[in-house]
Design an enzyme around this catalytic site. Structure first.
Site, PDB file in Angstrom:
ATOM      1  N   HIS A 114      32.750  45.372  13.975  1.00 43.97           N
ATOM      2  CA  HIS A 114      32.547  44.714  12.673  1.00 43.97           C
ATOM      3  C   HIS A 114      32.828  43.212  12.728  1.00 43.97           C
ATOM      4  CE1 HIS A 114      36.852  44.136  11.918  1.00 43.97           C
ATOM      5  NE2 HIS A 114      36.975  45.233  12.641  1.00 43.97           N
ATOM      6  N   HIS A 158      24.185  36.211  25.485  1.00 45.59           N
ATOM      7  CA  HIS A 158      23.765  37.471  26.121  1.00 45.59           C
ATOM      8  C   HIS A 158      24.997  38.333  26.359  1.00 45.59           C
ATOM      9  CE1 HIS A 158      21.709  39.494  29.864  1.00 45.59           C
ATOM     10  NE2 HIS A 158      22.114  40.382  28.965  1.00 45.59           N
TER      11      HIS A 158
END
Ligand code: JB2
Length: 213
Positions: free
Chosen positions: A136, A145
């Site tokens: 979250h 990446h």
């Protein structure tokens, strides 16, 4: 004639992204690679050289996806494509789990098995690779990446173009700057300055000369 997506790049990452786009119902018309690459990529005709982009745009192609693993090059080629008027699509696996409250940028790749949890923000051109998880309130910077099997706990921030290698783990609340490279398997338990090269358990700064992926 269908004007499908133009893929910029024609290597391993392009193959994965072509399959993600097809699984989402897109058709892919051409790949564009550097000179010297093959004739096709996963059955898609391959053009050599970015000068083809302008012609394809004037032929009516509107959608592109930059499928290049190098974070800086991906960002530069995306700027070229959007400057020509292409719209960047997202390549998102139907087998990824993405919270309805997550905000997704443009030109993003999310591979199979990836999980992106509540209120996370995924920047333009980011890659959330196979089986990576963002818990979250994650903030993933532009063209960052997160490599396969990497796991970010809640409230982790990654700066632009940062690369977390295969299997990296990041504890909650950590802020990682821009252009950081974290070697495979790094366990990151404190904030990391921009432009750092780190590796290990717990992750530590490496001398600039050490090569890591
Ligand atoms: O300036 C360029 C250019 N430079 C290299 N313009 C365009 N249009 N294409 C360029 N390329 C292309 O990038 C090459 O022609 C080649 O098709 C591709 C690089 O392929 P490679 O397989 O070496 O890397 P990749 O970027 O597809 O995949 C990397 O990143 C992925 C995330 C690899 O490390 C993969 O293993 C990884 N999964």
């Amino acid at each position: 004639m269908t004007r499908g997506v133009i893929i910029i790049g024609a290597g391993g990452h392009a193959k994965v992204c072509i399959e993600l786009l097809r699984a989402s119902g897109y058709s892919v018309s051409y790949c564009i690679g550097a000179s010297g690459s093959d004739e096709t990529c996963l059955g898609v005709p391959l053009l050599h050289g970015d000068e083809h982009l302008a012609r394809l745009r004037s032929d009516g192609y509107e959608e592109a996806f930059v499928a290049i693993g190098s974070n800086g090059l991906r960002q530069r080629l995306a700027a070229l494509a959007t400057g020509l008027g292409f719209r960047l699509v997202n390549a998102i696996s139907p087998r990824a789990v993405i919270s309805p409250t997550a905000k997704m940028g443009q030109g993003v790749a999310v591979m199979a098995g990836a999980v992106i949890n509540a209120d996370s923000v995924i920047g333009d051109l980011a890659i959330i690779n196979t089986l990576a998880s963002i818990d979250h309130d994650g903030h993933i910077g532009e063209a960052a990446h997160v490599a396969p099997h990497a796991g970010l706990a809640g409230n982790v921030t990654l700066g632009a173009r940062t690369f977390l290698g295969v299997g990296c783990k990041v504890i909650p609340e950590v802020v990682i700057g821009s252009d950081v490279v974290a070697g495979a398997g790094s366990v990151i338990i404190r904030n990391i300055e921009s432009n750092s090269r780190i590796a290990g358990v717990p992750a530590k700064a490496l001398p600039k000369r050490d090569m890591i992926r």
